[in-house]
Write a protein that holds these residues in place. Structure first.
Motif, PDB file in Angstrom:
ATOM      1  N   HIS A 273      -4.222 -19.622  27.112  1.00 24.00           N
ATOM      2  CA  HIS A 273      -3.794 -18.348  26.648  1.00 24.00           C
ATOM      3  C   HIS A 273      -2.556 -18.271  25.707  1.00 24.00           C
ATOM      4  CE1 HIS A 273      -5.313 -17.394  30.802  1.00 24.00           C
ATOM      5  NE2 HIS A 273      -5.150 -16.152  30.509  1.00 24.00           N
ATOM      6  N   MET A 274      -2.637 -17.256  24.844  1.00 24.54           N
ATOM      7  CA  MET A 274      -1.640 -16.966  23.991  1.00 24.54           C
ATOM      8  C   MET A 274      -1.202 -15.705  23.770  1.00 24.54           C
ATOM      9  SD  MET A 274      -3.273 -17.709  20.111  1.00 24.54           S
ATOM     10  CE  MET A 274      -4.599 -16.902  19.395  1.00 24.54           C
ATOM     11  N   VAL A 275      -0.120 -15.197  23.274  1.00 24.64           N
ATOM     12  CA  VAL A 275       0.578 -14.160  23.204  1.00 24.64           C
ATOM     13  C   VAL A 275       0.896 -13.843  21.722  1.00 24.64           C
ATOM     14  CG1 VAL A 275       2.158 -12.099  23.879  1.00 24.64           C
ATOM     15  CG2 VAL A 275       1.260 -13.546  25.564  1.00 24.64           C
ATOM     16  N   LEU A 276       0.387 -12.852  20.788  1.00 28.50           N
ATOM     17  CA  LEU A 276       0.722 -12.652  19.696  1.00 28.50           C
ATOM     18  C   LEU A 276       1.618 -11.407  19.369  1.00 28.50           C
ATOM     19  CD1 LEU A 276      -2.776 -13.028  18.155  1.00 28.50           C
ATOM     20  CD2 LEU A 276      -1.179 -14.962  18.729  1.00 28.50           C
ATOM     21  N   ILE A 277       2.474 -11.410  18.739  1.00 29.45           N
ATOM     22  CA  ILE A 277       3.310 -10.361  18.435  1.00 29.45           C
ATOM     23  C   ILE A 277       3.558 -10.084  16.776  1.00 29.45           C
ATOM     24  CG2 ILE A 277       5.771  -9.227  18.608  1.00 29.45           C
ATOM     25  CD1 ILE A 277       6.247 -11.210  20.879  1.00 29.45           C
ATOM     26  N   PHE A 278       3.167  -9.109  16.303  1.00 33.70           N
ATOM     27  CA  PHE A 278       3.226  -8.739  14.843  1.00 33.70           C
ATOM     28  C   PHE A 278       3.172  -7.255  14.688  1.00 33.70           C
ATOM     29  CE2 PHE A 278      -1.311  -9.362  16.190  1.00 33.70           C
ATOM     30  CZ  PHE A 278      -1.851  -8.365  15.937  1.00 33.70           C
ATOM     31  N   PHE A 279       3.713  -7.167  13.370  1.00 34.91           N
ATOM     32  CA  PHE A 279       3.734  -5.635  12.793  1.00 34.91           C
ATOM     33  C   PHE A 279       2.446  -5.032  12.558  1.00 34.91           C
ATOM     34  CE2 PHE A 279       8.017  -6.838  10.823  1.00 34.91           C
ATOM     35  CZ  PHE A 279       8.767  -6.295  11.830  1.00 34.91           C
ATOM     36  N   GLY A 280       2.224  -3.980  13.043  1.00 35.70           N
ATOM     37  CA  GLY A 280       0.992  -2.996  12.999  1.00 35.70           C
ATOM     38  C   GLY A 280       1.066  -1.958  12.102  1.00 35.70           C
ATOM     39  N   ARG A 281       0.239  -1.064  12.387  1.00 35.62           N
ATOM     40  CA  ARG A 281       0.197   0.303  12.071  1.00 35.62           C
ATOM     41  C   ARG A 281      -0.398   1.483  13.429  1.00 35.62           C
ATOM     42  NH1 ARG A 281      -3.678  -0.410   8.751  1.00 35.62           N
ATOM     43  NH2 ARG A 281      -5.167   0.958   9.699  1.00 35.62           N
ATOM     44  N   LYS A 282       0.471   2.243  13.667  1.00 38.84           N
ATOM     45  CA  LYS A 282       0.235   3.282  14.601  1.00 38.84           C
ATOM     46  C   LYS A 282      -0.807   4.395  13.917  1.00 38.84           C
ATOM     47  CE  LYS A 282       2.423   6.695  17.568  1.00 38.84           C
ATOM     48  NZ  LYS A 282       3.863   7.310  17.864  1.00 38.84           N
ATOM     49  N   ASP A 283      -0.884   4.690  12.969  1.00 37.73           N
ATOM     50  CA  ASP A 283      -1.748   5.658  12.441  1.00 37.73           C
ATOM     51  C   ASP A 283      -2.884   5.047  11.876  1.00 37.73           C
ATOM     52  OD1 ASP A 283      -2.905   7.751  10.831  1.00 37.73           O
ATOM     53  OD2 ASP A 283      -1.073   8.848  10.962  1.00 37.73           O
TER      54      ASP A 283
ATOM     55  N   VAL B 152      -4.406   4.310   6.799  1.00 39.82           N
ATOM     56  CA  VAL B 152      -3.951   3.197   5.987  1.00 39.82           C
ATOM     57  C   VAL B 152      -2.691   3.317   5.238  1.00 39.82           C
ATOM     58  CG1 VAL B 152      -5.415   2.899   4.121  1.00 39.82           C
ATOM     59  CG2 VAL B 152      -4.498   0.816   4.958  1.00 39.82           C
ATOM     60  N   TYR B 153      -2.743   4.638   4.997  1.00 39.13           N
ATOM     61  CA  TYR B 153      -1.425   4.866   3.782  1.00 39.13           C
ATOM     62  C   TYR B 153      -0.523   5.572   4.631  1.00 39.13           C
ATOM     63  CZ  TYR B 153      -4.863   5.070   0.111  1.00 39.13           C
ATOM     64  OH  TYR B 153      -6.060   4.564  -1.012  1.00 39.13           O
ATOM     65  N   ASN B 154      -0.367   5.684   5.861  1.00 37.29           N
ATOM     66  CA  ASN B 154       0.804   6.136   6.774  1.00 37.29           C
ATOM     67  C   ASN B 154       1.316   5.046   7.559  1.00 37.29           C
ATOM     68  OD1 ASN B 154       2.315   8.512   7.279  1.00 37.29           O
ATOM     69  ND2 ASN B 154       1.047   8.781   9.038  1.00 37.29           N
ATOM     70  N   GLY B 155       1.275   4.080   7.230  1.00 37.58           N
ATOM     71  CA  GLY B 155       1.978   2.977   8.154  1.00 37.58           C
ATOM     72  C   GLY B 155       3.334   2.866   7.794  1.00 37.58           C
ATOM     73  N   SER B 156       3.963   2.337   8.767  1.00 41.95           N
ATOM     74  CA  SER B 156       5.673   2.220   8.710  1.00 41.95           C
ATOM     75  C   SER B 156       5.960   1.212   7.642  1.00 41.95           C
ATOM     76  CB  SER B 156       6.080   1.830  10.200  1.00 41.95           C
ATOM     77  OG  SER B 156       5.885   0.651  10.665  1.00 41.95           O
ATOM     78  N   LEU B 157       5.190   0.120   7.423  1.00 38.77           N
ATOM     79  CA  LEU B 157       5.563  -0.838   6.639  1.00 38.77           C
ATOM     80  C   LEU B 157       5.501  -0.223   4.961  1.00 38.77           C
ATOM     81  CD1 LEU B 157       3.817  -4.008   7.614  1.00 38.77           C
ATOM     82  CD2 LEU B 157       5.994  -3.697   7.688  1.00 38.77           C
ATOM     83  N   SER B 158       4.505   0.986   4.720  1.00 34.84           N
ATOM     84  CA  SER B 158       4.533   1.378   3.628  1.00 34.84           C
ATOM     85  C   SER B 158       5.885   2.254   3.199  1.00 34.84           C
ATOM     86  CB  SER B 158       3.270   2.635   3.540  1.00 34.84           C
ATOM     87  OG  SER B 158       2.098   1.807   3.719  1.00 34.84           O
ATOM     88  N   HIS B 159       6.585   2.572   4.357  1.00 34.04           N
ATOM     89  CA  HIS B 159       7.639   3.282   3.917  1.00 34.04           C
ATOM     90  C   HIS B 159       8.890   2.514   3.796  1.00 34.04           C
ATOM     91  CE1 HIS B 159       6.004   7.234   5.478  1.00 34.04           C
ATOM     92  NE2 HIS B 159       5.723   6.619   6.635  1.00 34.04           N
TER      93      HIS B 159
ATOM     94  N   ILE C 155       0.739  -1.216  -0.134  1.00 34.45           N
ATOM     95  CA  ILE C 155      -0.010   0.134   0.060  1.00 34.45           C
ATOM     96  C   ILE C 155       0.873   1.345  -0.244  1.00 34.45           C
ATOM     97  CG2 ILE C 155      -1.870   1.337   1.430  1.00 34.45           C
ATOM     98  CD1 ILE C 155      -2.772  -1.369   2.275  1.00 34.45           C
ATOM     99  N   SER C 156       0.822   2.187  -0.793  1.00 37.61           N
ATOM    100  CA  SER C 156       1.415   3.251  -1.087  1.00 37.61           C
ATOM    101  C   SER C 156       0.478   4.385  -1.573  1.00 37.61           C
ATOM    102  CB  SER C 156       2.295   3.408  -2.119  1.00 37.61           C
ATOM    103  OG  SER C 156       1.986   3.493  -3.264  1.00 37.61           O
ATOM    104  N   SER C 157       1.043   5.585  -1.396  1.00 34.56           N
ATOM    105  CA  SER C 157      -0.080   6.804  -1.726  1.00 34.56           C
ATOM    106  C   SER C 157      -0.708   6.736  -3.037  1.00 34.56           C
ATOM    107  CB  SER C 157       0.872   8.233  -1.726  1.00 34.56           C
ATOM    108  OG  SER C 157       1.763   8.193  -2.606  1.00 34.56           O
ATOM    109  N   THR C 158      -0.083   5.697  -3.901  1.00 31.28           N
ATOM    110  CA  THR C 158      -0.968   5.911  -5.093  1.00 31.28           C
ATOM    111  C   THR C 158      -1.880   4.500  -5.433  1.00 31.28           C
ATOM    112  OG1 THR C 158       1.054   4.718  -6.222  1.00 31.28           O
ATOM    113  CG2 THR C 158       0.872   7.189  -6.543  1.00 31.28           C
ATOM    114  N   THR C 159      -1.788   3.767  -4.160  1.00 27.89           N
ATOM    115  CA  THR C 159      -2.624   2.552  -4.158  1.00 27.89           C
ATOM    116  C   THR C 159      -4.308   3.015  -4.285  1.00 27.89           C
ATOM    117  OG1 THR C 159      -0.834   1.169  -3.076  1.00 27.89           O
ATOM    118  CG2 THR C 159      -3.277   0.537  -2.978  1.00 27.89           C
ATOM    119  N   THR C 160      -4.969   2.560  -4.892  1.00 27.75           N
ATOM    120  CA  THR C 160      -6.524   2.820  -5.070  1.00 27.75           C
ATOM    121  C   THR C 160      -7.281   2.183  -3.885  1.00 27.75           C
ATOM    122  OG1 THR C 160      -7.066   0.923  -6.196  1.00 27.75           O
ATOM    123  CG2 THR C 160      -6.190   2.728  -7.333  1.00 27.75           C
TER     124      THR C 160
END
Length: 236
Positions: free
Chosen positions: A82-92, A95-102, A46-51
């Motif tokens: 119980h289970m603990v999950l750890i995964f990349f997400g998005r602070k903002d 959706v166009y401003n996630g760290s993975l997009s950068h 996902i980037s700024s030009t993704t529809t």
């Protein structure tokens, strides 16, 4: 603990553990063949030009895959486990401003450079999308609640430096040359099998030679961090 970006380590309510591979990640349905009507152009995420339509495909695929993951883990856990999950997400929430997009945008630009040099076919690039998605904590919480399979015991979003060897807490990268190399090695270890299977192994070295200076340029402008979601769930 379950790291749903790779190897899994899950502990049950009785303290038992098991390891497995979680292959939940799939390219969004509708983008696998790079159809013109649903093209993500030269983007691989996902980037700024993704529809908005393509963004929706990424979101729907994550919802489908994460829901299936919860269902399968619910079947495996003991009662009250119980289970603990750890995964990349998005602070903002944007959706166009996630760290993975950068960071993945730098990979896309590197591939575009190889297209310009005649090393990668443009159609090949347009048909390549990564099977990843960085959700917001609200998106994750909604899927968990709708599953009716787990109670959400605890959830927290924290940030981690792109450079895994950089434990500084300020907003400046002090050794850009070293950090860009560390980041390049880390991203290559994660993505090279996906890239090689689509484009062939022959482009890997030159691709990440293109990638490193792009990361360095980004670090000169700002010290972007990964958003990481940690959550503890209890089986209902």
């Amino acid at each position: 603990m379950v790291n749903i970006e790779g190897d899994l380590h899950m502990t049950s309510g009785e303290g038992e553990g098991s390891y497995a591979k979680y292959s939940r990640r799939q390219v969004p349905v509708g983008l696998e063949a790079g159809g013109k009507s649903l093209s993500n152009m030269d983007n691989i995420y996902i980037s700024s030009t993704t529809t908005p339509l393509v963004v929706k495909l990424f979101q729907e695929q994550f919802r489908k895959d994460f829901s299936l993951f919860l269902k399968l883990r619910h079947e495996e856990l003991v009662n009250d486990g119980h289970m603990v999950l750890i995964f990349f997400g998005r602070k903002d929430e944007d959706v166009y401003n996630g760290s993975l997009s950068h960071i993945l945008g730098c990979v896309a630009k590197s591939l575009e450079s190889l297209v310009c040099k005649g090393l990668v076919n443009k159609e090949k690039l347009e048909s390549f999308n990564l099977p990843v998605y960085g959700p917001s904590d609200d998106e994750v919480m909604e899927i968990v609640m709708e599953s009716h399979m787990f109670d959400l015991v605890h959830m927290k979003l924290f940030e981690a430096n792109w450079d895994p060897y950089d434990d500084s807490v300020d907003d400046v990268v002090h050794d850009i040359a070293n950090s860009s190399q560390n980041i390049t090695m880390g991203i290559r270890s994660v993505l090279e099998s996906l890239i090689a299977s689509h484009f062939g192994e022959s482009i890997l070295d030159v691709l990440f030679q293109e990638f490193r200076p792009l990361v360095a340029q980004h670090l000169e402008r700002e010290k972007t961090k990964y958003a990481v979601i940690v959550m503890s769930l209890k089986k209902i």
